[in-house]
Design a protein around this motif. Structure first.
Motif, mmCIF file in Angstrom:
data_model
loop_
_atom_site.group_PDB
_atom_site.id
_atom_site.type_symbol
_atom_site.label_atom_id
_atom_site.label_comp_id
_atom_site.label_asym_id
_atom_site.label_seq_id
_atom_site.Cartn_x
_atom_site.Cartn_y
_atom_site.Cartn_z
ATOM 1 N N ALA A 90 0.764 -1.319 -0.182
ATOM 2 C CA ALA A 90 0.096 -0.016 0.019
ATOM 3 C C ALA A 90 0.876 1.308 0.006
ATOM 4 C CB ALA A 90 -0.987 0.018 1.259
ATOM 5 N N ASN A 91 2.165 1.090 0.316
ATOM 6 C CA ASN A 91 3.063 2.294 0.373
ATOM 7 C C ASN A 91 2.506 3.260 1.376
ATOM 8 O OD1 ASN A 91 5.748 3.233 -0.393
ATOM 9 N ND2 ASN A 91 4.727 4.548 -1.890
ATOM 10 N N VAL A 92 2.160 2.966 2.430
ATOM 11 C CA VAL A 92 1.474 3.781 3.522
ATOM 12 C C VAL A 92 2.670 3.962 4.609
ATOM 13 C CG1 VAL A 92 -0.160 3.837 5.457
ATOM 14 C CG2 VAL A 92 -0.901 3.059 3.534
ATOM 15 N N TYR A 93 2.669 4.986 5.168
ATOM 16 C CA TYR A 93 3.846 5.278 6.211
ATOM 17 C C TYR A 93 3.153 4.624 7.415
ATOM 18 C CZ TYR A 93 6.157 9.152 3.798
ATOM 19 O OH TYR A 93 6.803 9.862 2.736
ATOM 20 N N ALA A 94 4.181 3.926 8.373
ATOM 21 C CA ALA A 94 3.644 3.319 9.306
ATOM 22 C C ALA A 94 5.182 3.078 10.355
ATOM 23 C CB ALA A 94 3.172 1.883 9.073
ATOM 24 N N VAL A 95 4.754 3.207 11.569
ATOM 25 C CA VAL A 95 5.966 2.679 12.531
ATOM 26 C C VAL A 95 5.283 1.282 13.188
ATOM 27 C CG1 VAL A 95 6.797 3.214 14.855
ATOM 28 C CG2 VAL A 95 6.633 4.960 13.107
ATOM 29 N N ILE A 96 6.050 0.201 12.960
ATOM 30 C CA ILE A 96 5.384 -1.121 13.518
ATOM 31 C C ILE A 96 6.626 -1.683 14.511
ATOM 32 C CG2 ILE A 96 4.806 -3.374 12.759
ATOM 33 C CD1 ILE A 96 4.378 -2.314 10.185
ATOM 34 N N SER A 97 6.260 -1.663 15.524
ATOM 35 C CA SER A 97 7.420 -2.376 16.617
ATOM 36 C C SER A 97 6.639 -2.976 17.945
ATOM 37 C CB SER A 97 8.043 -1.417 17.168
ATOM 38 O OG SER A 97 8.912 -1.551 18.070
ATOM 39 N N PRO A 98 7.137 -4.280 18.102
ATOM 40 C CA PRO A 98 6.645 -4.754 19.254
ATOM 41 C C PRO A 98 6.906 -4.002 20.720
ATOM 42 C CG PRO A 98 8.492 -5.910 18.730
ATOM 43 C CD PRO A 98 8.374 -4.883 17.632
ATOM 44 N N GLN A 99 7.759 -3.030 20.856
ATOM 45 C CA GLN A 99 8.255 -2.497 22.037
ATOM 46 C C GLN A 99 8.333 -0.753 21.650
ATOM 47 O OE1 GLN A 99 8.929 -1.334 25.118
ATOM 48 N NE2 GLN A 99 9.193 -3.515 25.205
ATOM 49 N N MET A 100 7.368 -0.170 22.617
ATOM 50 C CA MET A 100 7.747 1.152 22.741
ATOM 51 C C MET A 100 8.443 1.950 23.594
ATOM 52 S SD MET A 100 6.106 2.228 19.747
ATOM 53 C CE MET A 100 5.042 1.643 18.459
ATOM 54 N N GLY A 101 9.190 1.191 24.744
ATOM 55 C CA GLY A 101 9.784 1.732 25.658
ATOM 56 C C GLY A 101 11.153 2.129 25.152
ATOM 57 N N LYS A 102 11.695 3.438 25.237
ATOM 58 C CA LYS A 102 12.742 3.579 24.462
ATOM 59 C C LYS A 102 14.126 2.789 25.264
ATOM 60 C CE LYS A 102 13.458 7.966 27.322
ATOM 61 N NZ LYS A 102 13.719 9.505 27.174
ATOM 62 N N GLN A 103 14.192 2.746 26.512
ATOM 63 C CA GLN A 103 15.398 2.114 26.989
ATOM 64 C C GLN A 103 15.340 0.721 26.524
ATOM 65 O OE1 GLN A 103 13.476 4.170 29.047
ATOM 66 N NE2 GLN A 103 15.064 5.569 29.509
ATOM 67 N N VAL A 104 14.338 -0.074 26.458
ATOM 68 C CA VAL A 104 14.193 -1.529 25.884
ATOM 69 C C VAL A 104 14.489 -1.404 24.601
ATOM 70 C CG1 VAL A 104 12.695 -3.570 25.929
ATOM 71 C CG2 VAL A 104 12.467 -2.024 27.865
ATOM 72 N N VAL A 105 13.931 -0.368 23.858
ATOM 73 C CA VAL A 105 14.218 -0.285 22.323
ATOM 74 C C VAL A 105 15.971 -0.080 22.298
ATOM 75 C CG1 VAL A 105 14.083 1.181 20.396
ATOM 76 C CG2 VAL A 105 12.247 0.944 21.779
ATOM 77 N N ALA A 106 16.568 0.703 23.331
ATOM 78 C CA ALA A 106 17.878 0.501 22.759
ATOM 79 C C ALA A 106 18.680 -0.720 23.242
ATOM 80 C CB ALA A 106 18.674 1.696 23.927
ATOM 81 N N PHE A 107 17.925 -1.536 24.257
ATOM 82 C CA PHE A 107 18.563 -2.867 24.261
ATOM 83 C C PHE A 107 18.262 -3.746 23.210
ATOM 84 C CE2 PHE A 107 17.055 -6.992 25.957
ATOM 85 C CZ PHE A 107 18.167 -7.635 26.316
ATOM 86 N N LEU A 108 17.274 -3.768 22.540
ATOM 87 C CA LEU A 108 16.955 -4.612 21.632
ATOM 88 C C LEU A 108 17.687 -4.166 20.407
ATOM 89 C CD1 LEU A 108 13.008 -4.564 21.268
ATOM 90 C CD2 LEU A 108 14.552 -6.399 22.098
ATOM 91 N N ALA A 109 18.138 -2.790 20.258
ATOM 92 C CA ALA A 109 19.029 -2.457 19.066
ATOM 93 C C ALA A 109 20.550 -2.975 19.269
ATOM 94 C CB ALA A 109 19.367 -0.695 19.072
ATOM 95 N N ALA A 110 20.949 -2.908 20.763
ATOM 96 C CA ALA A 110 22.239 -3.566 21.005
ATOM 97 C C ALA A 110 22.305 -5.017 20.625
ATOM 98 C CB ALA A 110 22.411 -3.217 22.471
ATOM 99 N N MET A 111 21.138 -5.742 20.871
ATOM 100 C CA MET A 111 20.984 -7.360 20.825
ATOM 101 C C MET A 111 21.130 -7.527 19.301
ATOM 102 S SD MET A 111 20.866 -8.937 23.499
ATOM 103 C CE MET A 111 20.553 -10.514 22.606
#
Length: 318
Positions: free
Chosen positions: A158-179
């Motif tokens: 559909a070429n639609v703008y979207a943010v898709i993520s199972p996690q919205m907590g920024k510190q946990v997001v940083a942890f996931l990025a590190a993983m």
């Protein structure tokens, strides 16, 4: 090594308690003003689906606090259609699944710049995403579960703008990025290790934690043999109190995760743990993601699908 050079004396004047109090008040006012300026720098209408749930309600409250225009409508498969829920000073009317397309079309006509946030139920993820894409409305998918491959394909087609993520907590997001970085740069680093995963959430959470799924996928890339069926899901409040150590006041809203790795000969072990009480972290992170997406839309960014790591990488999660 100790320095033998003479040290200059630093004299800190002692302030009268009233003076200290006045300074604190001034600083608090400046911080509040700065936060207000930051939040008022962008404003747009936002529709939060799932306001009958605690996370959806918290996101709606965070939207109001950020100075966004809360659309007084929400879809819910669990709430009673026609009733209202009050968020801040706004009465939000609840609509059932059969009304979704007609109502959302009307919302888009009235609020052409609207961004939708979805915190409904896993069973509604794909159907809701299909509707958002059909009508061309940008959205933040905070709901976990559903067929994620189909979800991404639907948005891509559909070429639609979207943010898709199972996690919205920024510190946990940083942890996931590190993983993710560790998994990409050091594949097989934990080959042969045994993995145990425990995740505890409120009893109303029906599916396996999306965050746990992402972490497990990283460990699999690192060489660990593990199936999602091996995750220990704890939803019993008694076990959460006695075994996990969840504070009683947060039994209705928490996320306690433990990832334990043991070497083949059991001489080495690693533990990764994060314990979150309440929903404010997710709510505020979701609004950060919505603001990020709104800016991307108006910048006419070529990339259309984002996750919260993208949001965090740009410093957009405050």
């Amino acid at each position: 090594m100790l320095s033998l050079l003479p040290q200059a004396a630093i004299v800190v004047p002692r302030l009268h308690p009233r003076t200290r109090g006045a300074l604190r008040a001034i600083m608090a006012e400046k911080l509040e003003t700065s936060a207000s300026v930051a939040s008022s720098s962008v404003s747009f209408p936002i529709l939060v689906n799932g306001c009958t749930g605690k996370t959806g309600s918290a996101v709606a409250e965070a939207a109001v606090s950020a100075g966004l225009q809360l659309v007084p409508i929400s879809f819910s498969s669990t709430g009673i259609p026609g009733r209202t829920v009050r968020v801040s000073s706004t009465d939000i009317r609840i609509h059932g699944p059969s009304e979704r397309e007609h109502v959302l079309s009307s919302v888009i006509d009235e609020f052409p710049n609207v961004v939708v946030v979805d915190y409904t139920v896993p069973e509604a993820v794909n159907a809701n995403a299909e509707l958002y894409c059909k009508l061309g409305v940008p959205f933040v998918m905070g709901t976990t579960g559903g067929d994620r491959q189909m979800l991404y394909k639907t948005v891509q087609d559909a070429n639609v703008y979207a943010v898709i993520s199972p996690q919205m907590g920024k510190q946990v997001v940083a942890f996931l990025a590190a993983m993710e970085i560790m998994a990409e740069q050091f594949p097989g680093a934990f080959s042969g290790y045994k993995l145990e995963v425990m995740e505890s959430h409120q009893a109303s959470k029906l599916d396996i934690s999306g965050t746990a799924k992402v972490v497990v996928s990283c460990f699999q890339k690192l060489g660990v043999s593990f199936d999602l069926k091996q995750i220990k899901q704890i939803r019993d409040p008694k076990k959460q109190l006695e075994m996990v150590g969840v504070p009683e006041e947060h039994l209705g809203g928490h996320a306690f995760h433990l990832y334990h790795l043991t070497s083949p000969d059991e001489t080495v072990s690693f533990e990764f743990q994060h314990n979150i009480c309440g929903r404010s972290m997710y709510a505020e992170g979701t609004i950060d993601a919505a603001i990020f997406l709104y800016k991307k839309i108006h910048a006419k960014a070529d990339k259309r699908i984002y996750n919260t790591i993208d949001v965090l990488r740009e410093g957009s999660m405050q």
